[in-house]
Design a protein around this motif. Structure first.
Motif, PDB file in Angstrom:
ATOM      1  N   ILE A 104      20.782   2.559  18.526  1.00 10.43           N
ATOM      2  CA  ILE A 104      20.225   2.054  17.270  1.00 10.43           C
ATOM      3  C   ILE A 104      18.812   2.606  17.072  1.00 10.43           C
ATOM      4  CG2 ILE A 104      19.532  -0.026  16.014  1.00 10.43           C
ATOM      5  CD1 ILE A 104      21.935  -1.427  17.324  1.00 10.43           C
ATOM      6  N   GLN A 105      18.076   2.770  18.172  1.00  8.39           N
ATOM      7  CA  GLN A 105      16.753   3.392  18.072  1.00  8.39           C
ATOM      8  C   GLN A 105      16.872   4.780  17.442  1.00  8.39           C
ATOM      9  OE1 GLN A 105      14.388   3.473  21.676  1.00  8.39           O
ATOM     10  NE2 GLN A 105      15.039   1.405  22.241  1.00  8.39           N
ATOM     11  N   GLU A 106      17.870   5.540  17.875  1.00  6.43           N
ATOM     12  CA  GLU A 106      18.048   6.891  17.327  1.00  6.43           C
ATOM     13  C   GLU A 106      18.435   6.837  15.857  1.00  6.43           C
ATOM     14  OE1 GLU A 106      17.234  10.055  18.017  1.00  6.43           O
ATOM     15  OE2 GLU A 106      16.203   8.998  19.612  1.00  6.43           O
ATOM     16  N   GLN A 107      19.282   5.892  15.484  1.00 10.71           N
ATOM     17  CA  GLN A 107      19.633   5.737  14.063  1.00 10.71           C
ATOM     18  C   GLN A 107      18.382   5.447  13.243  1.00 10.71           C
ATOM     19  OE1 GLN A 107      22.630   2.727  13.486  1.00 10.71           O
ATOM     20  NE2 GLN A 107      24.032   3.667  14.932  1.00 10.71           N
ATOM     21  N   LEU A 108      17.563   4.542  13.746  1.00 14.46           N
ATOM     22  CA  LEU A 108      16.327   4.202  13.052  1.00 14.46           C
ATOM     23  C   LEU A 108      15.406   5.416  12.950  1.00 14.46           C
ATOM     24  CD1 LEU A 108      15.643   0.690  14.605  1.00 14.46           C
ATOM     25  CD2 LEU A 108      16.135   1.167  12.183  1.00 14.46           C
ATOM     26  N   MET A 109      15.269   6.161  14.030  1.00 12.54           N
ATOM     27  CA  MET A 109      14.391   7.331  14.014  1.00 12.54           C
ATOM     28  C   MET A 109      14.881   8.376  13.012  1.00 12.54           C
ATOM     29  SD  MET A 109      11.677   6.885  15.723  1.00 12.54           S
ATOM     30  CE  MET A 109      11.077   8.560  15.539  1.00 12.54           C
ATOM     31  N   GLN A 110      16.188   8.557  12.906  1.00 12.54           N
ATOM     32  CA  GLN A 110      16.715   9.495  11.913  1.00 12.54           C
ATOM     33  C   GLN A 110      16.362   9.036  10.504  1.00 12.54           C
ATOM     34  OE1 GLN A 110      20.914   9.985  12.699  1.00 12.54           O
ATOM     35  NE2 GLN A 110      20.541  10.866  14.714  1.00 12.54           N
ATOM     36  N   SER A 111      16.486   7.747  10.262  1.00 10.13           N
ATOM     37  CA  SER A 111      16.136   7.207   8.949  1.00 10.13           C
ATOM     38  C   SER A 111      14.641   7.308   8.696  1.00 10.13           C
ATOM     39  CB  SER A 111      16.599   5.750   8.832  1.00 10.13           C
ATOM     40  OG  SER A 111      18.006   5.682   8.885  1.00 10.13           O
ATOM     41  N   PHE A 112      13.828   6.999   9.704  1.00  8.46           N
ATOM     42  CA  PHE A 112      12.376   7.117   9.552  1.00  8.46           C
ATOM     43  C   PHE A 112      11.988   8.571   9.255  1.00  8.46           C
ATOM     44  CE2 PHE A 112      11.875   3.266  12.508  1.00  8.46           C
ATOM     45  CZ  PHE A 112      11.725   2.389  11.438  1.00  8.46           C
ATOM     46  N   ALA A 113      12.654   9.518   9.913  1.00 10.39           N
ATOM     47  CA  ALA A 113      12.356  10.933   9.683  1.00 10.39           C
ATOM     48  C   ALA A 113      12.656  11.318   8.233  1.00 10.39           C
ATOM     49  CB  ALA A 113      13.144  11.810  10.654  1.00 10.39           C
ATOM     50  N   GLN A 114      13.720  10.785   7.678  1.00 11.72           N
ATOM     51  CA  GLN A 114      14.034  11.063   6.272  1.00 11.72           C
ATOM     52  C   GLN A 114      12.961  10.498   5.350  1.00 11.72           C
ATOM     53  OE1 GLN A 114      17.930   9.328   5.888  1.00 11.72           O
ATOM     54  NE2 GLN A 114      18.965  11.143   6.677  1.00 11.72           N
ATOM     55  N   VAL A 115      12.489   9.299   5.663  1.00 15.89           N
ATOM     56  CA  VAL A 115      11.457   8.684   4.838  1.00 15.89           C
ATOM     57  C   VAL A 115      10.156   9.470   4.937  1.00 15.89           C
ATOM     58  CG1 VAL A 115      10.031   6.612   4.489  1.00 15.89           C
ATOM     59  CG2 VAL A 115      12.491   6.385   4.899  1.00 15.89           C
ATOM     60  N   THR A 116       9.754   9.850   6.147  1.00 16.20           N
ATOM     61  CA  THR A 116       8.499  10.595   6.275  1.00 16.20           C
ATOM     62  C   THR A 116       8.614  11.959   5.584  1.00 16.20           C
ATOM     63  OG1 THR A 116       9.084  11.472   8.462  1.00 16.20           O
ATOM     64  CG2 THR A 116       7.750   9.466   8.407  1.00 16.20           C
ATOM     65  N   GLU A 117       9.783  12.548   5.613  1.00 12.37           N
ATOM     66  CA  GLU A 117       9.984  13.817   4.912  1.00 12.37           C
ATOM     67  C   GLU A 117       9.758  13.644   3.412  1.00 12.37           C
ATOM     68  OE1 GLU A 117      10.343  17.763   4.800  1.00 12.37           O
ATOM     69  OE2 GLU A 117      10.415  16.600   6.654  1.00 12.37           O
ATOM     70  N   MET A 118      10.242  12.534   2.877  1.00 12.40           N
ATOM     71  CA  MET A 118      10.058  12.245   1.454  1.00 12.40           C
ATOM     72  C   MET A 118       8.580  12.014   1.121  1.00 12.40           C
ATOM     73  SD  MET A 118      11.395   8.907  -0.661  1.00 12.40           S
ATOM     74  CE  MET A 118      10.346   7.839   0.312  1.00 12.40           C
ATOM     75  N   LEU A 119       7.839  11.426   2.047  1.00 15.49           N
ATOM     76  CA  LEU A 119       6.436  11.078   1.783  1.00 15.49           C
ATOM     77  C   LEU A 119       5.473  12.228   2.029  1.00 15.49           C
ATOM     78  CD1 LEU A 119       6.332   7.483   3.263  1.00 15.49           C
ATOM     79  CD2 LEU A 119       6.517   8.154   0.855  1.00 15.49           C
ATOM     80  N   LYS A 120       5.887  13.218   2.796  1.00 16.80           N
ATOM     81  CA  LYS A 120       4.994  14.348   3.054  1.00 16.80           C
ATOM     82  C   LYS A 120       4.646  15.028   1.748  1.00 16.80           C
ATOM     83  CE  LYS A 120       7.378  16.382   6.401  1.00 16.80           C
ATOM     84  NZ  LYS A 120       7.760  17.306   7.457  1.00 16.80           N
ATOM     85  N   GLY A 121       3.374  15.391   1.657  1.00 15.87           N
ATOM     86  CA  GLY A 121       2.939  16.107   0.480  1.00 15.87           C
ATOM     87  C   GLY A 121       2.549  15.220  -0.691  1.00 15.87           C
ATOM     88  N   THR A 122       2.555  13.874  -0.474  1.00 16.33           N
ATOM     89  CA  THR A 122       2.151  13.010  -1.572  1.00 16.33           C
ATOM     90  C   THR A 122       0.721  13.315  -1.973  1.00 16.33           C
ATOM     91  OG1 THR A 122       1.716  11.228  -0.001  1.00 16.33           O
ATOM     92  CG2 THR A 122       3.781  11.108  -1.215  1.00 16.33           C
ATOM     93  N   ARG A 123      -0.117  13.705  -1.019  1.00 19.68           N
ATOM     94  CA  ARG A 123      -1.503  14.122  -1.315  1.00 19.68           C
ATOM     95  C   ARG A 123      -1.902  15.260  -0.390  1.00 19.68           C
ATOM     96  NH1 ARG A 123      -4.948  11.284  -5.057  1.00 19.68           N
ATOM     97  NH2 ARG A 123      -6.541  12.119  -3.737  1.00 19.68           N
ATOM     98  N   ASP A 124      -0.955  16.047   0.033  1.00 19.22           N
ATOM     99  CA  ASP A 124      -1.186  17.104   1.019  1.00 19.22           C
ATOM    100  C   ASP A 124      -1.958  18.261   0.418  1.00 19.22           C
ATOM    101  OD1 ASP A 124      -1.020  18.271   3.476  1.00 19.22           O
ATOM    102  OD2 ASP A 124       1.048  18.939   3.242  1.00 19.22           O
TER     103      ASP A 124
END
Length: 124
Positions: A104-124
């Protein structure tokens, strides 16, 4: 997922560990810097409330703050590759300290990685 991870009690400790790691691990300095001038306790509460609803539990964030609108709410922060990677690093370490099953930790990390990918560049 909420019940599988142990509910709010586990989320509460997970987020406290996450911010403790971010605040003390030199590797996370850029991620920590995005919180400059802000009360980390407020950030922690928001993350706890968000994770509650995001994992299928009570919609605490929506009840208190409205729709998460993640990109909009993160727009004031510079979130680049370093900050996103450091956020994931802190979360992986916090998860490793948790009672959450490794799968479940790995499932969560995969989901977190998708979210951080979406947030990258918001003010980069």
């Amino acid at each position: 997922m909420y019940e599988q991870i142990g509910g709010f009690e586990v989320i509460d400790k997970l987020v406290d560990d996450f911010y403790s790691i971010m605040s003390t691990d030199p590797y996370a300095q850029d991620c920590l810097a995005t919180h400059s001038g802000r009360d980390i306790r407020e950030s922690a509460e928001k993350l706890k409330y968000f994770l509650s609803g995001w994992t299928g539990g009570p919609q605490l964030y929506m009840e208190k703050y409205g729709h998460p609108r993640l990109r909009m709410r993160h727009f004031p922060f510079t979130i680049g590759v370093k900050e996103a990677d450091q956020w994931l690093y802190c979360m992986r370490k916090a998860l490793a300290n948790s009672p959450i099953h490794p799968g479940i930790q790995e499932q969560l990390m995969q989901s977190f990685a998708q979210v951080t990918e979406m947030l990258k560049g918001t003010r980069d």
